[in-house]
Design a protein around this motif. Structure first.
Motif, PDB file in Angstrom:
ATOM      1  N   VAL A  13       0.853  -1.195   0.000  1.00 27.26           N
ATOM      2  CA  VAL A  13       0.000   0.000   0.000  1.00 27.26           C
ATOM      3  C   VAL A  13       0.884   1.239   0.000  1.00 27.26           C
ATOM      4  CG1 VAL A  13      -2.015  -1.055   1.119  1.00 27.26           C
ATOM      5  CG2 VAL A  13      -0.169  -0.117   2.527  1.00 27.26           C
ATOM      6  N   GLY A  14       0.318   2.346  -0.446  1.00 31.15           N
ATOM      7  CA  GLY A  14       1.073   3.588  -0.459  1.00 31.15           C
ATOM      8  C   GLY A  14       0.164   4.794  -0.537  1.00 31.15           C
ATOM      9  N   VAL A  15       0.685   5.949  -0.157  1.00 29.92           N
ATOM     10  CA  VAL A  15      -0.047   7.202  -0.268  1.00 29.92           C
ATOM     11  C   VAL A  15       0.147   7.735  -1.686  1.00 29.92           C
ATOM     12  CG1 VAL A  15      -0.238   9.588   0.526  1.00 29.92           C
ATOM     13  CG2 VAL A  15       0.197   7.756   2.178  1.00 29.92           C
ATOM     14  N   ILE A  16      -0.953   7.887  -2.433  1.00 29.48           N
ATOM     15  CA  ILE A  16      -0.888   8.448  -3.779  1.00 29.48           C
ATOM     16  C   ILE A  16      -0.749   9.960  -3.689  1.00 29.48           C
ATOM     17  CG2 ILE A  16      -2.141   8.744  -5.954  1.00 29.48           C
ATOM     18  CD1 ILE A  16      -3.381   5.975  -5.434  1.00 29.48           C
ATOM     19  N   TRP A  17      -1.593  10.588  -2.876  1.00 36.39           N
ATOM     20  CA  TRP A  17      -1.413  12.003  -2.568  1.00 36.39           C
ATOM     21  C   TRP A  17      -2.088  12.315  -1.253  1.00 36.39           C
ATOM     22  CZ3 TRP A  17      -5.599  15.187  -1.840  1.00 36.39           C
ATOM     23  CH2 TRP A  17      -6.803  14.909  -2.511  1.00 36.39           C
ATOM     24  N   GLN A  18      -1.633  13.393  -0.635  1.00 30.95           N
ATOM     25  CA  GLN A  18      -2.248  13.892   0.591  1.00 30.95           C
ATOM     26  C   GLN A  18      -2.187  15.408   0.565  1.00 30.95           C
ATOM     27  OE1 GLN A  18      -0.048  12.427   4.040  1.00 30.95           O
ATOM     28  NE2 GLN A  18       1.876  12.470   2.910  1.00 30.95           N
ATOM     29  N   SER A  19      -3.167  16.039   1.205  1.00 27.18           N
ATOM     30  CA  SER A  19      -3.300  17.490   1.102  1.00 27.18           C
ATOM     31  C   SER A  19      -2.338  18.251   1.999  1.00 27.18           C
ATOM     32  CB  SER A  19      -4.745  17.908   1.419  1.00 27.18           C
ATOM     33  OG  SER A  19      -5.106  17.528   2.737  1.00 27.18           O
ATOM     34  N   ARG A  20      -1.655  17.554   2.881  1.00 32.12           N
ATOM     35  CA  ARG A  20      -0.646  18.172   3.735  1.00 32.12           C
ATOM     36  C   ARG A  20       0.370  17.113   4.119  1.00 32.12           C
ATOM     37  NH1 ARG A  20      -3.929  19.678   9.236  1.00 32.12           N
ATOM     38  NH2 ARG A  20      -1.868  20.437   9.820  1.00 32.12           N
TER      39      ARG A  20
END
Length: 476
Positions: free
Chosen positions: A159-166
């Protein structure tokens, strides 16, 4: 000096210098096999984490949270065992880091940090949706990443973070027994609520290909409570936009936080909003990857190869712009069933959390602006819409245009659109997707603008490649 002895001395000196330079270049590396250990309140069983070292042979625990005394280092097996305190006195920390330091030959050094904490735990793995709202601070969350929202199995290997707002919104993300495990902390202000923001998490197969993605909506908001709802035309509706971090026009920061996220009609994955509440520069807010580096996204024009559901699924961060050959739909071959209208089951691509769905046009029927919200001093880029004594604040968020994904809005003078960009504070047009369609290649939106006291339009037809906010209603 004897010439041979001198030559030998020179070679020895050169060799010594070479070895010295080589030693100076020696570096070490040290890493834990897991980024964090989460203990629930009352848990006392120790947990062991393995670490990996390179060019290091001596290790010490150089730092630990106050009050966490039972940290056992086993250098031979390269493990650290952590036992949480049974209780915490004043000044002792429930969370912190166990820092491991290592040294080796030639001055090599390395260190690694392991987060440990007695924190809340929320297992949401029984839910099936494309979006999860999380509202408890300092909590370890678990979501199922081995199934899509229709319960189809996924061969998830990571799993991974594709995007985050901060930065550091989603922390310590790992795959554990088919679940994505991550931590969300608290804000540092005096009120100390959950650290708020939006993120998209992806599940990947063994080859690193994206399989599916989920929106994580972290906010100090609970839509299951009546205080966070409003009811129009028999539909129980969230009192804010999907992805919004507030529902207020009391300040510029609150305005921007209330915009929420933008969606192309029929897609499950969100797009970030503008960087300023007034769209002054037309720029997009910054987003970050899992390493906290900023991510730049370039829109891609729809075509036979990338105007597909598979391309959209594999590229949730890419805005697919419409072109004339696609009738300005992001999807080359149109599909009117992606967000289903009333009377049908919640669709596979519906972006709302479990138990909620994209509002149909009927939910907005007959809503009118309150007189007070139409006053110039009070509108503040928003209008309060109401019916039969029930009201809700709707932000004038404009749209991300179908042809390039850039933000656009209009302000009005004598009911005529004068500009796509305001040089000073002006009320804005409100556009919200509904689940309804208007023919083969169009869908309908809620539409309002400042100065119009009549009922809002609920069948305002727009190209599906436009990016608009969404309101969710209960999927009962």
């Amino acid at each position: 000096m004897n010439r041979k002895r001198f030559a030998g001395w020179c070679w020895a000196l050169a060799a010594a210098l070479f070895i010295s330079c080589g030693d100076d270049d020696v570096t070490g590396s040290l890493s834990y096999d897991s980024p964090a250990i989460f203990f629930a309140e009352g848990e006392t069983a120790p947990v062991t984490v393995h670490f990996t070292a390179s060019n290091l042979n001596s290790f010490t625990v150089s730092s630990k949270p106050t009050g966490w005394d039972d940290i056992v280092l086993n250098a031979a097996s390269q493990t650290v065992t952590v036992t949480p305190p049974t209780s915490f006195d004043n000044g002792e920390a429930k969370t912190g880091s166990v820092v491991l330091s290592g040294t080796g030959g030639g001055g090599a050094t390395g260190s690694a940090s392991l987060f440990v904490g007695v924190v809340g735990r929320a297992d949401l793995s029984a839910q099936r949706a494309n979006s999860y709202i999380i509202n408890k601070k300092e909590t370890n969350y678990l979501i199922d990443v081995e199934h899509r929202s229709d319960n189809t199995s996924l061969a998830t290997a990571s799993v991974g973070v594709i995007w985050q707002s901060r930065t550091n919104l989603i922390q310590y993300l790992t795959l554990e027994n088919g679940k994505a495990s991550f931590y969300v902390g608290a804000e540092t202000d005096g009120e100390d609520p959950i650290k708020s923001g939006n993120a998209v998490i992806g599940a990947y197969d063994a080859a690193g290909a994206l399989l599916w993605s989920w929106h994580v909506w972290a906010a100090d908001y609970d839509p299951s409570q009546e205080a966070g709802q409003c009811t129009f035309n028999g539909y129980t509706m969230m009192d804010r936009n999907l992805g919004a971090l507030a529902s207020s026009n009391e300040s510029i920061d609150k305005l921007l936080a209330s915009y929420g996220l933008y969606y192309q009609w029929g897609r499950k994955d969100p797009f970030i909003g503008p960087t300023t509440y007034s769209f002054a520069s037309g720029s997009v807010a910054t987003i970050y990857n899992g390493n906290n580096s900023s991510v730049t996204v370039t829109p891609v024009a729809s075509s036979t190869s990338n105007g597909t559901q598979d391309y959209a699924r594999l590229n949730p961060q890419i805005f697919i712009s419409g072109v004339s050959d696609s009738d300005y739909d992001w999807l080359w071959s149109h599909d009117a069933t992606l967000w289903t209208a009333p009377g049908s089951a919640k669709s596979l691509y519906d972006p709302c959390p479990e138990g909620w769905r994209v509002a149909p046009a009927a939910a907005f029927e007959g809503l009118t602006p309150t007189a007070e919200s139409l006053a110039w001093a009070n509108t503040k880029y928003s209008v309060t819409l109401g019916k039969e004594g029930v009201t809700s604040l709707f932000m004038g968020t404009g749209r991300r245009t179908y042809h390039d994904g850039k933000f656009q809005n209009l302000y009005f003078s004598d009911a005529q659109p004068m500009s796509t960009r305001a040089d000073e504070a002006q009320p804005w047009v409100g556009l919200y997707w509904t689940s309804n369609v208007a023919g083969e290649n169009l869908s309908t939106a809620l539409y309002f603008h400042y100065g119009n006291a009549e009922a809002v339009q609920t069948a305002y037809s727009l190209r599906r490649a436009n990016g608009l906010p969404v309101r969710c209603v209960k999927a009962e």
